[in-house]
Scaffold this active site. Structure first.
Site, PDB file in Angstrom:
ATOM      1  N   LYS A   1      -6.196  -9.857 -20.429  1.00 32.31           N
ATOM      2  CA  LYS A   1      -5.220 -10.593 -21.262  1.00 32.31           C
ATOM      3  C   LYS A   1      -5.679 -12.027 -21.492  1.00 32.31           C
ATOM      4  O   LYS A   1      -5.668 -12.520 -22.614  1.00 32.31           O
ATOM      5  CB  LYS A   1      -3.859 -10.592 -20.561  1.00 32.31           C
ATOM      6  CG  LYS A   1      -2.850 -11.573 -21.152  1.00 32.31           C
ATOM      7  CD  LYS A   1      -1.520 -11.545 -20.442  1.00 32.31           C
ATOM      8  CE  LYS A   1      -1.425 -12.453 -19.245  1.00 32.31           C
ATOM      9  NZ  LYS A   1      -1.254 -13.880 -19.547  1.00 32.31           N
ATOM     10  N   ASN A   2      -6.085 -12.680 -20.418  1.00 28.78           N
ATOM     11  CA  ASN A   2      -6.413 -14.105 -20.534  1.00 28.78           C
ATOM     12  C   ASN A   2      -7.739 -14.352 -21.249  1.00 28.78           C
ATOM     13  O   ASN A   2      -8.050 -15.485 -21.599  1.00 28.78           O
ATOM     14  CB  ASN A   2      -6.421 -14.771 -19.150  1.00 28.78           C
ATOM     15  CG  ASN A   2      -5.013 -14.947 -18.605  1.00 28.78           C
ATOM     16  OD1 ASN A   2      -4.039 -14.653 -19.293  1.00 28.78           O
ATOM     17  ND2 ASN A   2      -4.908 -15.406 -17.371  1.00 28.78           N
TER      18      ASN A   2
ATOM     19  N   CYS B   1       8.728 -23.366 -17.367  1.00 24.71           N
ATOM     20  CA  CYS B   1       8.685 -21.922 -17.166  1.00 24.71           C
ATOM     21  C   CYS B   1       8.956 -21.656 -15.695  1.00 24.71           C
ATOM     22  O   CYS B   1       9.025 -22.589 -14.893  1.00 24.71           O
ATOM     23  CB  CYS B   1       7.373 -21.311 -17.630  1.00 24.71           C
ATOM     24  SG  CYS B   1       6.029 -21.555 -16.510  1.00 24.71           S
TER      25      CYS B   1
ATOM     26  N   ARG C   1       4.491 -27.076 -15.911  1.00 26.56           N
ATOM     27  CA  ARG C   1       3.395 -26.695 -16.796  1.00 26.56           C
ATOM     28  C   ARG C   1       3.316 -27.505 -18.088  1.00 26.56           C
ATOM     29  O   ARG C   1       3.501 -26.982 -19.189  1.00 26.56           O
ATOM     30  CB  ARG C   1       3.438 -25.201 -17.109  1.00 26.56           C
ATOM     31  CG  ARG C   1       3.213 -24.365 -15.885  1.00 26.56           C
ATOM     32  CD  ARG C   1       3.189 -22.898 -16.191  1.00 26.56           C
ATOM     33  NE  ARG C   1       1.905 -22.413 -16.635  1.00 26.56           N
ATOM     34  CZ  ARG C   1       1.651 -21.141 -16.895  1.00 26.56           C
ATOM     35  NH1 ARG C   1       2.587 -20.247 -16.776  1.00 26.56           N
ATOM     36  NH2 ARG C   1       0.454 -20.772 -17.274  1.00 26.56           N
TER      37      ARG C   1
ATOM     38  N   ASP D   1      -3.065 -16.303  -9.676  1.00 30.96           N
ATOM     39  CA  ASP D   1      -2.476 -15.090 -10.252  1.00 30.96           C
ATOM     40  C   ASP D   1      -2.501 -13.882  -9.307  1.00 30.96           C
ATOM     41  O   ASP D   1      -1.981 -12.817  -9.662  1.00 30.96           O
ATOM     42  CB  ASP D   1      -3.189 -14.737 -11.574  1.00 30.96           C
ATOM     43  CG  ASP D   1      -2.772 -15.671 -12.710  1.00 30.96           C
ATOM     44  OD1 ASP D   1      -1.848 -16.481 -12.508  1.00 30.96           O
ATOM     45  OD2 ASP D   1      -3.382 -15.590 -13.792  1.00 30.96           O
TER      46      ASP D   1
ATOM     47  N   ARG E   1       4.298  -8.092 -20.195  1.00 30.54           N
ATOM     48  CA  ARG E   1       3.532  -9.177 -20.811  1.00 30.54           C
ATOM     49  C   ARG E   1       2.052  -9.077 -20.453  1.00 30.54           C
ATOM     50  O   ARG E   1       1.202  -9.483 -21.242  1.00 30.54           O
ATOM     51  CB  ARG E   1       4.054 -10.534 -20.321  1.00 30.54           C
ATOM     52  CG  ARG E   1       5.387 -10.939 -20.891  1.00 30.54           C
ATOM     53  CD  ARG E   1       5.659 -12.389 -20.576  1.00 30.54           C
ATOM     54  NE  ARG E   1       4.426 -13.147 -20.664  1.00 30.54           N
ATOM     55  CZ  ARG E   1       4.059 -14.120 -19.831  1.00 30.54           C
ATOM     56  NH1 ARG E   1       4.852 -14.487 -18.870  1.00 30.54           N
ATOM     57  NH2 ARG E   1       2.898 -14.734 -19.969  1.00 30.54           N
TER      58      ARG E   1
HETATM   59  C1  UD1 Z   1      -3.970 -20.181 -17.190  1.00 33.84           C
HETATM   60  C2  UD1 Z   1      -3.726 -18.690 -17.175  1.00 33.84           C
HETATM   61  C3  UD1 Z   1      -2.727 -18.327 -16.088  1.00 33.84           C
HETATM   62  C4  UD1 Z   1      -3.197 -18.881 -14.734  1.00 33.84           C
HETATM   63  C5  UD1 Z   1      -3.544 -20.370 -14.845  1.00 33.84           C
HETATM   64  C6  UD1 Z   1      -4.196 -20.903 -13.584  1.00 33.84           C
HETATM   65  C7  UD1 Z   1      -4.058 -18.041 -19.484  1.00 33.84           C
HETATM   66  C8  UD1 Z   1      -3.457 -17.590 -20.764  1.00 33.84           C
HETATM   67  N1  UD1 Z   1      -3.222 -18.299 -18.482  1.00 33.84           N
HETATM   68  O1  UD1 Z   1      -2.741 -20.838 -17.484  1.00 33.84           O
HETATM   69  O2  UD1 Z   1      -2.631 -16.899 -16.006  1.00 33.84           O
HETATM   70  O3  UD1 Z   1      -2.163 -18.729 -13.795  1.00 33.84           O
HETATM   71  O4  UD1 Z   1      -4.474 -20.595 -15.916  1.00 33.84           O
HETATM   72  O5  UD1 Z   1      -5.352 -20.200 -13.283  1.00 33.84           O
HETATM   73  O6  UD1 Z   1      -5.264 -18.118 -19.348  1.00 33.84           O
HETATM   74  N2  UD1 Z   1      -1.651 -28.910 -16.236  1.00 33.84           N
HETATM   75  C9  UD1 Z   1      -1.215 -30.184 -16.543  1.00 33.84           C
HETATM   76  N3  UD1 Z   1      -1.342 -30.624 -17.841  1.00 33.84           N
HETATM   77  C10 UD1 Z   1      -1.884 -29.852 -18.816  1.00 33.84           C
HETATM   78  C11 UD1 Z   1      -2.366 -28.559 -18.494  1.00 33.84           C
HETATM   79  C12 UD1 Z   1      -2.225 -28.120 -17.198  1.00 33.84           C
HETATM   80  O7  UD1 Z   1      -0.693 -30.899 -15.683  1.00 33.84           O
HETATM   81  O8  UD1 Z   1      -1.976 -30.310 -19.967  1.00 33.84           O
HETATM   82  C13 UD1 Z   1      -1.513 -28.403 -14.859  1.00 33.84           C
HETATM   83  C14 UD1 Z   1      -0.597 -27.199 -14.750  1.00 33.84           C
HETATM   84  O9  UD1 Z   1       0.769 -27.574 -14.681  1.00 33.84           O
HETATM   85  C15 UD1 Z   1      -1.100 -26.547 -13.490  1.00 33.84           C
HETATM   86  C16 UD1 Z   1      -2.605 -26.810 -13.550  1.00 33.84           C
HETATM   87  O10 UD1 Z   1      -2.772 -27.912 -14.448  1.00 33.84           O
HETATM   88  O11 UD1 Z   1      -0.546 -27.192 -12.372  1.00 33.84           O
HETATM   89  C17 UD1 Z   1      -3.446 -25.668 -14.028  1.00 33.84           C
HETATM   90  O12 UD1 Z   1      -2.857 -25.117 -15.175  1.00 33.84           O
HETATM   91  P1  UD1 Z   1      -3.705 -24.433 -16.340  1.00 33.84           P
HETATM   92  O13 UD1 Z   1      -5.057 -24.083 -15.854  1.00 33.84           O
HETATM   93  O14 UD1 Z   1      -3.613 -25.277 -17.557  1.00 33.84           O
HETATM   94  O15 UD1 Z   1      -2.867 -23.108 -16.574  1.00 33.84           O
HETATM   95  P2  UD1 Z   1      -2.750 -22.348 -17.937  1.00 33.84           P
HETATM   96  O16 UD1 Z   1      -3.970 -22.613 -18.745  1.00 33.84           O
HETATM   97  O17 UD1 Z   1      -1.415 -22.608 -18.557  1.00 33.84           O
END
Ligand code: UD1
Length: 433
Positions: free
Chosen positions: A38-39, A133, A138, A321, A413
């Protein structure tokens, strides 16, 4: 060739039943095939925006999140056709909207990944902020900061990100914290920027590596994906490409755990062992036998499960995950363990549900302390997010009696036909309303 329908895209003919009932205590034996990731699929679908030519993705999983991304891309004018069984062809030459609504983004945060491509290709985008969420705040501040570094003008108004740029200009952006979708967004945007971009402290996940491979096949000039520093030399336009989506490493590990906790013997097919090296090393510590082949893995559960302690980490560490699923394994292990969640601040929602099934878990800040019990008992429980729902299914597989899991739509999902796959190897699982 006909217009795509990843089942129920237009008018969901049948409302999916919302609960899952599991009769626990059955040993799982047999072969199981892992679906496409998915990712990996979601960012590559968003990448199709960057080209006016056909982008073909093979091995695309049939999931609610994939269907949401299809709806979003089609709403922008992208033509999506089903090539054959599980291949989709995207053509973005007719894009007539650069808008991602709150309705879609709130259902699936990964929708934010259309921001970078829209901005790079069309110089403008209006994308809803995702909001909170179940697993934490996030934010997307780093996506925004990175795009601003490439010269984008960004304004937040009425809950929307309004972004514009004449042409993005290559620059250097260092992520203060690793972000998977953040890295994907900046990487995609930089492919069409003028000059060179450097992404420092980039996410190294295999899904980012594959996104880089697809973009390079489309004519981008990207170097260093999979490492901390990615370099991108901007090009004028991107062309046609096709790729086979990598197997879902999170589904693979979930199935390995299912085999172990039911003391079964499973052959798990369509995996890439190089993507799950650290989790496999960790899981071995519980006493399970794991035999790895080129594209498959054989797992045999031990008579007595030993507890395993770990911290979640960005790739190549133990993925957040699979934290919830490994907690189920520790719940019935012979001894005590600790799990520390370092990626998301609120990812222990499953703990209360597992405790209702008899697990002995206490939370101390970002660490869960687990004392193994001899068995779990069934209870009505509620899924709170995607991976928590997988954990509750695993708990149901070993609990005494019938466990009913509500809000199972979370599962749909991200896991393709999980209950069917589990039924095929001996689980007693069915959907109810
Ligand atoms: C992706 C994955 C999700 C997985 C996560 C962590 C997809 C579609 N989803 O989610 O399944 O659980 O990586 O491996 O690939 N953060 C900030 N600011 C930002 C972006 C992130 O503070 O602008 C923080 C987040 O709140 C979190 C951390 O960074 O604490 C990592 O998040 P991130 O790697 O961005 O997760 P996703 O990309 O949303």
């Amino acid at each position: 060739m006909h217009s795509v329908s990843m089942q129920g895209r237009q008018a969901p003919a049948r409302r999916p039943l919302k609960k899952l009932a599991i009769n626990g205590g059955y040993t799982l034996n047999g072969n199981i095939e892992i679906s496409g990731s998915k990712n990996a699929a979601l960012p590559m679908m968003a990448a199709s925006i960057l080209s006016d030519q056909d982008i073909v993705l093979h091995g695309i999983p049939d999931l609610a999140d994939v269907r949401t991304m299809i709806i979003l891309l089609e709403s922008m004018g992208i033509e999506i056709n089903k090539n054959h069984k599980d291949s989709l062809k995207f053509n973005a030459s007719g894009v007539d909207s650069r808008f991602a609504s709150y309705e879609l983004v709130k259902t699936m945060r990964a929708s934010i990944m259309v921001l970078g491509p829209l901005l790079a290709k069309y110089g403008e985008a209006k994308v809803s902020l995702p909001g909170g969420c179940a697993i934490g705040a996030r934010p997307v501040d780093l996506h925004i900061e990175g795009l601003e570094k490439l010269g984008a003008r960004i304004e937040i108004r009425d809950g929307y990100i309004l972004a514009s740029a004449d042409r993005l200009i290559g620059s250097s952006y260092c992520f203060p914290k690793k972000s998977v979708t953040g890295t994907a967004n900046i990487l995609m945007a930089a492919t069409l920027a003028e000059g060179q971009t450097e992404i420092v402290n980039a996410a190294c996940e295999p899904e980012i590596v594959q996104l880089g491979e697809l973009l390079n096949a489309m004519g981008a000039k990207i170097d260093g994906v999979g490492g901390d520093c990615i370099k991108i030399e901007g090009v004028e336009n991107l062309v046609s490409a096709e790729i086979e989506i990598i197997p879902d490493r999170i589904e693979a590990i979930t199935m390995i755990i299912a085999g172990i906790i039911t003391q079964g013997e499973l052959k798990i097919e369509n995996i890439d062992p190089s993507h799950i090296e650290r989790p496999i090393d960790l899981i071995r510590q519980c006493g399970a036998m794991l035999e790895i082949s080129e594209r498959s893995l054989f797992v045999k559960g031990p008579d007595q499960i030993l507890p395993i302690s770990f911290e979640t980490e960005a790739y190549p560490g133990i993925p957040t995950d699979i934290q919830a699923q490994l907690m189920v394994l520790n719940s019935i292990a012979n001894g005590d363990s600790k799990i520390t969640e370092t990626i998301f601040e609120n990812r222990f929602m499953h703990v209360l549900e597992l405790k209702r099934m008899g697990a002995n878990i206490s939370i101390d800040g970002s660490t869960a302390k687990i004392s193994g019990v001899s068995r779990l008992n069934s209870a009505p429980v509620m899924a709170t997010d995607l991976r928590a729902s997988a954990a509750l299914i695993l708990a149901g597989l070993i609990a005494k009696g019938e466990t009913v899991i509500d809000r199972i739509y979370h599962l749909d999902r991200g896991y393709e036909s999980l209950e069917k796959k589990l039924s095929n190897i001996g689980a007693k699982v069915r959907r109810i309303d």
